[in-house]
Write an enzyme that holds these catalytic residues in place. Structure first.
Site, PDB file in Angstrom:
ATOM      1  N   SER A 143      -3.579  13.649  -5.541  1.00 14.97           N
ATOM      2  CA  SER A 143      -4.959  13.604  -6.045  1.00 14.97           C
ATOM      3  C   SER A 143      -5.272  14.973  -6.635  1.00 14.97           C
ATOM      4  CB  SER A 143      -5.909  13.322  -4.876  1.00 14.97           C
ATOM      5  OG  SER A 143      -7.246  13.608  -5.213  1.00 14.97           O
ATOM      6  N   TYR A 156      -9.483  14.257   3.773  1.00 10.80           N
ATOM      7  CA  TYR A 156      -8.806  13.807   2.546  1.00 10.80           C
ATOM      8  C   TYR A 156      -8.167  14.981   1.819  1.00 10.80           C
ATOM      9  CZ  TYR A 156      -8.253  11.127  -1.818  1.00 10.80           C
ATOM     10  OH  TYR A 156      -7.743  10.475  -2.934  1.00 10.80           O
TER      11      TYR A 156
HETATM   12  P1  NAD Z   1      -7.794   1.231  -3.134  1.00 12.63           P
HETATM   13  O1  NAD Z   1      -8.775   1.251  -2.014  1.00 12.63           O
HETATM   14  O2  NAD Z   1      -8.002   0.353  -4.293  1.00 12.63           O
HETATM   15  O3  NAD Z   1      -6.325   0.916  -2.573  1.00 12.63           O
HETATM   16  C1  NAD Z   1      -5.860   1.448  -1.361  1.00 12.63           C
HETATM   17  C2  NAD Z   1      -4.707   0.603  -0.881  1.00 12.63           C
HETATM   18  O4  NAD Z   1      -4.246   1.138   0.370  1.00 12.63           O
HETATM   19  C3  NAD Z   1      -5.092  -0.858  -0.600  1.00 12.63           C
HETATM   20  O5  NAD Z   1      -4.020  -1.691  -0.966  1.00 12.63           O
HETATM   21  C4  NAD Z   1      -5.292  -0.880   0.913  1.00 12.63           C
HETATM   22  O6  NAD Z   1      -5.117  -2.155   1.501  1.00 12.63           O
HETATM   23  C5  NAD Z   1      -4.183   0.075   1.313  1.00 12.63           C
HETATM   24  N1  NAD Z   1      -4.340   0.605   2.662  1.00 12.63           N
HETATM   25  C6  NAD Z   1      -5.411   1.207   3.228  1.00 12.63           C
HETATM   26  N2  NAD Z   1      -5.159   1.503   4.520  1.00 12.63           N
HETATM   27  C7  NAD Z   1      -3.886   1.073   4.752  1.00 12.63           C
HETATM   28  C8  NAD Z   1      -3.048   1.096   5.893  1.00 12.63           C
HETATM   29  N3  NAD Z   1      -3.443   1.586   7.061  1.00 12.63           N
HETATM   30  N4  NAD Z   1      -1.805   0.557   5.774  1.00 12.63           N
HETATM   31  C9  NAD Z   1      -1.392   0.020   4.609  1.00 12.63           C
HETATM   32  N5  NAD Z   1      -2.142  -0.017   3.500  1.00 12.63           N
HETATM   33  C10 NAD Z   1      -3.373   0.509   3.585  1.00 12.63           C
HETATM   34  O7  NAD Z   1      -7.662   2.748  -3.557  1.00 12.63           O
HETATM   35  P2  NAD Z   1      -6.983   3.499  -4.808  1.00 12.63           P
HETATM   36  O8  NAD Z   1      -8.048   4.255  -5.471  1.00 12.63           O
HETATM   37  O9  NAD Z   1      -6.120   2.599  -5.597  1.00 12.63           O
HETATM   38  O10 NAD Z   1      -6.120   4.567  -4.009  1.00 12.63           O
HETATM   39  C11 NAD Z   1      -4.722   4.570  -3.978  1.00 12.63           C
HETATM   40  C12 NAD Z   1      -4.234   5.999  -3.776  1.00 12.63           C
HETATM   41  O11 NAD Z   1      -4.672   6.790  -4.873  1.00 12.63           O
HETATM   42  C13 NAD Z   1      -4.779   6.670  -2.515  1.00 12.63           C
HETATM   43  O12 NAD Z   1      -3.762   7.454  -1.916  1.00 12.63           O
HETATM   44  C14 NAD Z   1      -5.866   7.574  -3.062  1.00 12.63           C
HETATM   45  O13 NAD Z   1      -6.107   8.683  -2.237  1.00 12.63           O
HETATM   46  C15 NAD Z   1      -5.264   7.964  -4.385  1.00 12.63           C
HETATM   47  N6  NAD Z   1      -6.222   8.471  -5.374  1.00 12.63           N
HETATM   48  C16 NAD Z   1      -7.237   7.688  -5.810  1.00 12.63           C
HETATM   49  C17 NAD Z   1      -8.126   8.211  -6.731  1.00 12.63           C
HETATM   50  C18 NAD Z   1      -9.272   7.412  -7.267  1.00 12.63           C
HETATM   51  O14 NAD Z   1     -10.136   8.010  -7.905  1.00 12.63           O
HETATM   52  N7  NAD Z   1      -9.325   6.118  -7.057  1.00 12.63           N
HETATM   53  C19 NAD Z   1      -7.958   9.507  -7.209  1.00 12.63           C
HETATM   54  C20 NAD Z   1      -6.912  10.270  -6.734  1.00 12.63           C
HETATM   55  C21 NAD Z   1      -6.037   9.735  -5.815  1.00 12.63           C
END
Ligand code: NAD
Length: 261
Positions: A143, A156
């Protein structure tokens, strides 16, 4: 198709960035194991959709990324079913927004477990096979918060800085084994994870929803636009290509210029 005959695990891929990465890998010919939580019928629809759309195998593992035993079993299941795990994407992640003095201890533990320690456990389990086959790609979804901080996101930010360090360490260990290890650091991507943190940020900062979107989220990004899940997935596909074989230990920003400031 650049990933024909490759087998991948993408953690946290029932939604958002992970689902886009799983679909992009499948589009390039890889078999994929998806993982994460969600309504059983909706998950099955995504799984079957990947197989139907791209003529690859797609398996679903409900392993909880906060549970080391389930993580090890997931990697083993993929290795047994596909014959190998060539690509591992550590993407599962959750967020929690709170001032430090009120930050629930169990949320700290949960975020560190899911956003950081799960990658240690998957890498530990998948590395022997990659080394034996002299080819592997490990991609961690970090991130912008692996490089800079924001208030109220103690767990986080700590976990994401941790995953950047883990990426560099394992990249050095695997450098002569044909295995690259990189992390992708998106800025704000419009996914359920971002949408869900808006109410708590409204509370923590005493703002309206529109203020949170414009004055907190998009303020960070000089382009004033959200990153898309497809853009992150395209970078993941590139990192699996031969053209990226000399990229390892990198922390690749895709953040609309956020961390340039
Ligand atoms: P999202 O909430 O759409 O997806 C998260 C996924 O993780 C889902 O499939 C959920 O079921 C799964 N998950 C959560 N807890 C879990 C567990 N205990 N075991 C297995 N699976 C689990 O979120 P996203 O935005 O797609 O995030 C995905 C990654 O990207 C994360 O690591 C997040 O920190 C990172 N990220 C997101 C952003 C953003 O702006 N959306 C920015 C930077 C980084």
């Amino acid at each position: 198709m650049t990933l024909t005959s490759r087998n991948a695990i993408v953690t946290g891929s029932t939604s958002g960035i992970g689902l886009a990465i799983a679909r992009a890998f499948a589009q390039q010919g890889a078999n994929v194991m998806i993982n994460g939580f969600g309504d059983a019928a909706a998950v099955e629809k995504e799984r079957a959709g990947i197989e139907a759309d791209f003529s690859v195998r797609c398996l679903y593992s409900p392993a909880d990324m906060s549970k080391p035993v389930e993580i090890a079993a997931m990697v083993k299941e993929a290795e047994t079913a596909f014959g190998s795990v060539d690509i591992l994407v550590n993407n599962a992640g959750i967020q929690f927004v709170s001032p430090i003095e009120e930050f629930p201890v169990e949320k700290w533990d949960q975020i560190l477990a899911i956003n950081l320690s799960s990658a240690f456990h998957t890498i530990r389990a998948a590395t022997p096979g990659m080394k034996a086959r002299k080819w592997g790609r490990i991609i961690n979804t970090a991130s912008a918060h692996s490089l800079v901080a924001s208030p109220f996101k103690a767990a986080y930010v700590a976990a994401k800085h941790g995953i950047a360090g883990l990426t560099k360490t394992v990249a050095l260990e695997l450098a002569t084994h044909g295995v690259t290890v990189n992390c992708i650091s998106p800025g704000y991507v419009w996914t359920p994870l971002v949408e869900k943190q808006i109410p708590d940020t409204m509370k923590a900062r005493n703002m309206t929803k529109e203020q949170v979107i414009n004055d907190v989220l998009l303020t960070a990004q000089p382009t004033k636009q959200f990153v898309t899940v497809e853009q992150v997935a395209a970078l993941a596909v590139f990192l699996c290509s031969d053209a990226a074989s000399q990229m390892t230990g990198a922390n690749l920003s895709m953040d609309g210029g956020w961390t340039a400031a």
